[in-house]
Design a protein around this motif. Structure first.
Motif, mmCIF file in Angstrom:
data_model
loop_
_atom_site.group_PDB
_atom_site.id
_atom_site.type_symbol
_atom_site.label_atom_id
_atom_site.label_comp_id
_atom_site.label_asym_id
_atom_site.label_seq_id
_atom_site.Cartn_x
_atom_site.Cartn_y
_atom_site.Cartn_z
ATOM 1 N N ILE A 4 20.194 37.617 -6.610
ATOM 2 C CA ILE A 4 19.494 37.933 -5.367
ATOM 3 C C ILE A 4 19.320 36.707 -4.472
ATOM 4 C CG2 ILE A 4 17.328 38.797 -4.394
ATOM 5 C CD1 ILE A 4 17.103 40.694 -6.735
ATOM 6 N N GLN A 5 19.054 35.541 -5.054
ATOM 7 C CA GLN A 5 18.839 34.355 -4.227
ATOM 8 C C GLN A 5 20.095 34.007 -3.427
ATOM 9 O OE1 GLN A 5 17.627 30.769 -6.327
ATOM 10 N NE2 GLN A 5 16.364 30.178 -4.584
ATOM 11 N N GLU A 6 21.256 34.105 -4.072
ATOM 12 C CA GLU A 6 22.499 33.826 -3.367
ATOM 13 C C GLU A 6 22.736 34.848 -2.262
ATOM 14 O OE1 GLU A 6 26.504 34.058 -2.083
ATOM 15 O OE2 GLU A 6 25.601 35.587 -3.367
ATOM 16 N N THR A 7 22.423 36.120 -2.527
ATOM 17 C CA THR A 7 22.577 37.162 -1.510
ATOM 18 C C THR A 7 21.695 36.879 -0.303
ATOM 19 O OG1 THR A 7 23.093 38.820 -3.205
ATOM 20 C CG2 THR A 7 22.393 39.637 -1.054
ATOM 21 N N ALA A 8 20.471 36.416 -0.542
ATOM 22 C CA ALA A 8 19.551 36.127 0.562
ATOM 23 C C ALA A 8 20.121 35.048 1.483
ATOM 24 C CB ALA A 8 18.197 35.700 0.015
ATOM 25 N N GLY A 9 20.652 33.981 0.896
ATOM 26 C CA GLY A 9 21.231 32.924 1.715
ATOM 27 C C GLY A 9 22.443 33.398 2.490
ATOM 28 N N ARG A 10 23.268 34.200 1.844
ATOM 29 C CA ARG A 10 24.468 34.713 2.508
ATOM 30 C C ARG A 10 24.090 35.653 3.652
ATOM 31 N NH1 ARG A 10 27.225 39.012 0.702
ATOM 32 N NH2 ARG A 10 26.296 38.796 -1.378
ATOM 33 N N ALA A 11 23.075 36.487 3.438
ATOM 34 C CA ALA A 11 22.635 37.415 4.488
ATOM 35 C C ALA A 11 22.101 36.653 5.693
ATOM 36 C CB ALA A 11 21.567 38.357 3.934
ATOM 37 N N TRP A 12 21.324 35.585 5.442
ATOM 38 C CA TRP A 12 20.804 34.799 6.566
ATOM 39 C C TRP A 12 21.954 34.176 7.352
ATOM 40 C CZ3 TRP A 12 21.050 29.568 7.833
ATOM 41 C CH2 TRP A 12 20.285 29.216 8.955
ATOM 42 N N ARG A 13 22.920 33.605 6.656
ATOM 43 C CA ARG A 13 24.049 32.976 7.355
ATOM 44 C C ARG A 13 24.861 33.991 8.150
ATOM 45 N NH1 ARG A 13 24.011 30.294 2.387
ATOM 46 N NH2 ARG A 13 25.680 31.608 1.539
ATOM 47 N N ALA A 14 24.850 35.258 7.697
ATOM 48 C CA ALA A 14 25.598 36.307 8.388
ATOM 49 C C ALA A 14 24.840 36.900 9.565
ATOM 50 C CB ALA A 14 25.961 37.414 7.402
ATOM 51 N N GLY A 15 23.573 36.517 9.728
ATOM 52 C CA GLY A 15 22.806 37.009 10.866
ATOM 53 C C GLY A 15 22.014 38.276 10.621
ATOM 54 N N VAL A 16 21.823 38.674 9.355
ATOM 55 C CA VAL A 16 20.976 39.830 9.030
ATOM 56 C C VAL A 16 19.517 39.437 9.251
ATOM 57 C CG1 VAL A 16 20.235 41.383 7.181
ATOM 58 C CG2 VAL A 16 22.640 40.729 7.374
ATOM 59 N N LYS A 17 18.731 40.329 9.809
ATOM 60 C CA LYS A 17 17.308 40.059 10.034
ATOM 61 C C LYS A 17 16.564 40.098 8.697
ATOM 62 C CE LYS A 17 16.423 43.440 12.828
ATOM 63 N NZ LYS A 17 15.668 44.289 13.793
ATOM 64 N N ILE A 18 15.780 39.059 8.421
ATOM 65 C CA ILE A 18 15.110 38.933 7.126
ATOM 66 C C ILE A 18 13.600 38.889 7.309
ATOM 67 C CG2 ILE A 18 14.778 37.440 5.104
ATOM 68 C CD1 ILE A 18 17.674 36.594 5.364
ATOM 69 N N ALA A 19 12.908 39.654 6.468
ATOM 70 C CA ALA A 19 11.450 39.627 6.402
ATOM 71 C C ALA A 19 11.036 39.330 4.964
ATOM 72 C CB ALA A 19 10.856 40.948 6.887
ATOM 73 N N PHE A 20 9.786 38.996 4.784
ATOM 74 C CA PHE A 20 9.296 38.422 3.529
ATOM 75 C C PHE A 20 8.788 39.488 2.565
ATOM 76 C CE2 PHE A 20 6.178 36.521 0.737
ATOM 77 C CZ PHE A 20 6.581 35.212 0.530
ATOM 78 N N GLY A 21 9.223 39.403 1.322
ATOM 79 C CA GLY A 21 8.700 40.268 0.268
ATOM 80 C C GLY A 21 9.051 39.705 -1.090
ATOM 81 N N THR A 22 8.205 39.955 -2.078
ATOM 82 C CA THR A 22 8.361 39.339 -3.392
ATOM 83 C C THR A 22 8.630 40.322 -4.523
ATOM 84 O OG1 THR A 22 5.990 39.482 -3.835
ATOM 85 C CG2 THR A 22 6.794 37.466 -2.749
ATOM 86 N N ASP A 23 8.220 41.588 -4.361
ATOM 87 C CA ASP A 23 8.172 42.554 -5.470
ATOM 88 C C ASP A 23 7.132 42.130 -6.496
ATOM 89 O OD1 ASP A 23 8.773 44.900 -6.750
ATOM 90 O OD2 ASP A 23 10.760 44.313 -7.443
ATOM 91 N N MET A 24 6.052 41.500 -6.003
ATOM 92 C CA MET A 24 5.034 41.006 -6.918
ATOM 93 C C MET A 24 4.371 42.164 -7.654
ATOM 94 S SD MET A 24 4.433 38.107 -7.907
ATOM 95 C CE MET A 24 5.028 37.046 -6.606
ATOM 96 N N GLY A 25 4.082 41.921 -8.873
ATOM 97 C CA GLY A 25 3.775 42.952 -9.854
ATOM 98 C C GLY A 25 4.866 42.890 -10.913
ATOM 99 N N VAL A 26 6.068 42.517 -10.464
ATOM 100 C CA VAL A 26 7.090 42.095 -11.411
ATOM 101 C C VAL A 26 6.656 40.740 -11.972
ATOM 102 C CG1 VAL A 26 9.501 41.383 -11.683
ATOM 103 C CG2 VAL A 26 8.933 43.376 -10.304
ATOM 104 N N GLU B 17 15.326 27.207 -0.762
ATOM 105 C CA GLU B 17 16.382 26.818 -1.702
ATOM 106 C C GLU B 17 17.680 27.573 -1.424
ATOM 107 O OE1 GLU B 17 13.631 25.715 -5.636
ATOM 108 O OE2 GLU B 17 14.985 27.436 -5.667
ATOM 109 N N ALA B 18 17.573 28.797 -0.931
ATOM 110 C CA ALA B 18 18.751 29.608 -0.632
ATOM 111 C C ALA B 18 19.437 29.190 0.666
ATOM 112 C CB ALA B 18 18.365 31.089 -0.558
ATOM 113 N N GLY B 19 18.840 28.251 1.383
ATOM 114 C CA GLY B 19 19.430 27.781 2.628
ATOM 115 C C GLY B 19 18.770 28.302 3.875
ATOM 116 N N ILE B 20 17.697 29.069 3.726
ATOM 117 C CA ILE B 20 16.974 29.613 4.876
ATOM 118 C C ILE B 20 15.994 28.545 5.379
ATOM 119 C CG2 ILE B 20 15.381 31.427 5.641
ATOM 120 C CD1 ILE B 20 16.575 33.193 3.404
ATOM 121 N N PRO B 21 15.991 28.214 6.661
ATOM 122 C CA PRO B 21 15.070 27.189 7.166
ATOM 123 C C PRO B 21 13.612 27.560 6.918
ATOM 124 C CG PRO B 21 16.769 27.676 8.791
ATOM 125 C CD PRO B 21 16.891 28.715 7.718
ATOM 126 N N ALA B 22 12.788 26.542 6.668
ATOM 127 C CA ALA B 22 11.371 26.779 6.382
ATOM 128 C C ALA B 22 10.685 27.526 7.520
ATOM 129 C CB ALA B 22 10.671 25.448 6.114
#
Length: 430
Positions: A327-349, A364-369
């Motif tokens: 999933i972490q690699e997918t997140a970085g790739r999606a950001w570089r591709a221009g997909v809109k990203i919002a924050f979520g953790t699935d906490m409870g896992v 760490e995935a390459g998304i700017p802070a």
């Protein structure tokens, strides 16, 4: 007394001491201010809060004679963070699967109260709870001031297909299955467009705020596949169209490529997890403006726990090891591709209160802070469809958190939240 009323009564009985009553006016002297719209840090500002709202935002260390001053001059102030994917009624452990046979909803309600307070004190003033019958009642108890916690946008029971990720009878033996009977739309299990329409209407009856579907198999469900598609496009479209009738948006749990594509084509608002996101899916998401909520934390957590003998059942372990690590690699790739990203953790896992670690994993995935912070503020508000939070501006909710130093230079400071305000009430201060 019905089960749902009993849950609410239990939550009321858990009433924590209220936060200290706020004076009429508070002045927060912020050393820096995160501008969520622009994604940049501003110099020192004074934020004036009255009656739960932001009344003024002044440059520098302004004097506000009538106000109680809170000195945050060594801190960066940010709009309160939103976690768009939590499950406040549970928390993963090696006992999670057996507990489903031993615990009652009241037990989960007691636990949820503590989880909610930990989440708030970690800086998350709002959450979207994507699956759990306790959440709507916890939402109401927090709203009534009976317990401390974030503002909750609750899905209630997730909608699945027979044998799907949110089928509540997965993994039970034939005798129990016969006693319970096959779950249907009331229990959130559908097998046709008509069933799908009824399931959304049932969520309205139950008091949900958002609809969550499990568009593919999942990692932690007691079933073999973690990525097979589990809805037809027609079923997804009916859910989305019916949800619109009630003002709902639809979030789609999805790991597999085909199920993800069907969910996007069907019109969902957000894709959760998105593990096997392909170029075809990326293109569809960008064309339709679909949001992506990566939940990197959950992926890393289950991949780590899969290495521990006995933590997961044998049917779950290989899925956790294989899917979670991607999933972490997918997140970085999606950001570089221009997909809109919002924050979520699935906490409870993972353990509640550790939500902010997702910021670190995103970077760490390459998304700017700065983008990661926007994902949990202004982007999250857009996903929820609300315009009164996610920014520090006059007239908005006074949801404000503060961390020491500069989170854009060192994202790890998000793990050291010093100040939490929700609706003008201070829950944590330096």
């Amino acid at each position: 007394m019905t089960r749902h009323r009993l849950i609410l009564a239990i939550l009321a009985g858990l009433a924590a001491l209220p936060a200290q009553a706020a004076p009429d006016t508070l002045a927060l002297h912020c050393g820096a201010l995160f501008d969520a719209r622009a994604g940049k840090l501003l110099d020192a500002h004074t934020v004036v809060v009255r009656e739960g709202r932001i009344a003024e935002v002044r440059d520098g260390r302004a004097v506000v004679p009538e106000a109680e001053v809170i000195d945050l001059s060594a801190h960066t102030c940010s709009p309160g963070w939103t976690d768009l994917h939590v499950h406040l009624g549970s928390q993963s452990s090696p006992q999670s699967y057996s507990e489903g046979f031993r615990l009652d909803p009241v037990d989960y309600a007691f636990r949820a109260v503590g989880y909610a307070e930990k989440t708030l004190l970690a800086g998350f003033t709002s959450v979207r709870d994507l699956g759990g019958e306790v959440a709507p009642h916890l939402r109401d108890a927090i709203g009534q001031g009976l317990v401390k916690g974030p503002r909750i946008f609750a899905a209630g029971k997730s909608i699945a297909t027979t044998g799907g990720h949110a089928d509540p009878t997965n993994g039970i033996n034939d005798r129990l299955a016969h006693l319970i009977g096959p779950p249907g739309p009331t229990e959130g299990v559908v097998n046709s467009p008509d069933d799908a329409r009824q399931a959304v209407r049932q969520r309205y009856k139950d008091g949900s705020d958002v609809i969550k579907i499990t568009a593919t198999g999942g990692v932690l469900s007691y079933a073999k596949s973690g990525d097979a598609p589990q809805f037809t496009v027609d079923e997804v479209r009916v859910i989305v169209d019916t949800a619109k009738d009630y003002g709902y948006r639809v979030a789609a749990h999805a790991h597999g490529e085909e199920g993800m594509y069907r969910a996007v084509t069907g019109g969902v608002t957000s894709i959760e997890h998105g593990t096997y996101m392909s170029d075809r899916v990326v293109k569809a998401m960008k064309e339709r403006g679909t949001w992506y909520v990566p939940t990197v934390y959950a992926g890393r957590f289950v991949a780590d726990k899969a290495r521990i003998d006995g933590y997961f059942p044998p049917v779950v372990r290989p899925k956790a090891e294989r899917i979670g690590a991607l999933i972490q690699e997918t997140a970085g790739r999606a950001w570089r591709a221009g997909v809109k990203i919002a924050f979520g953790t699935d906490m409870g896992v993972g353990p509640h209160g550790d939500n902010a670690r997702e910021f670190i994993y995103m970077v760490e995935a390459g998304i700017p802070a700065a983008y990661a912070l926007q994902a949990a503020t202004v982007h999250a508000a857009e996903v929820l469809g609300v315009d009164d939070q996610g920014v520090i501006e006059v007239g908005k909710r006074a949801d404000i958190v503060a961390v020491p130093g500069d989170p854009l230079a060192d994202i790890s400071v998000v793990m050291d939240v010093s100040f939490v305000m929700k609706d003008g009430v201070v829950y944590r201060r330096p």
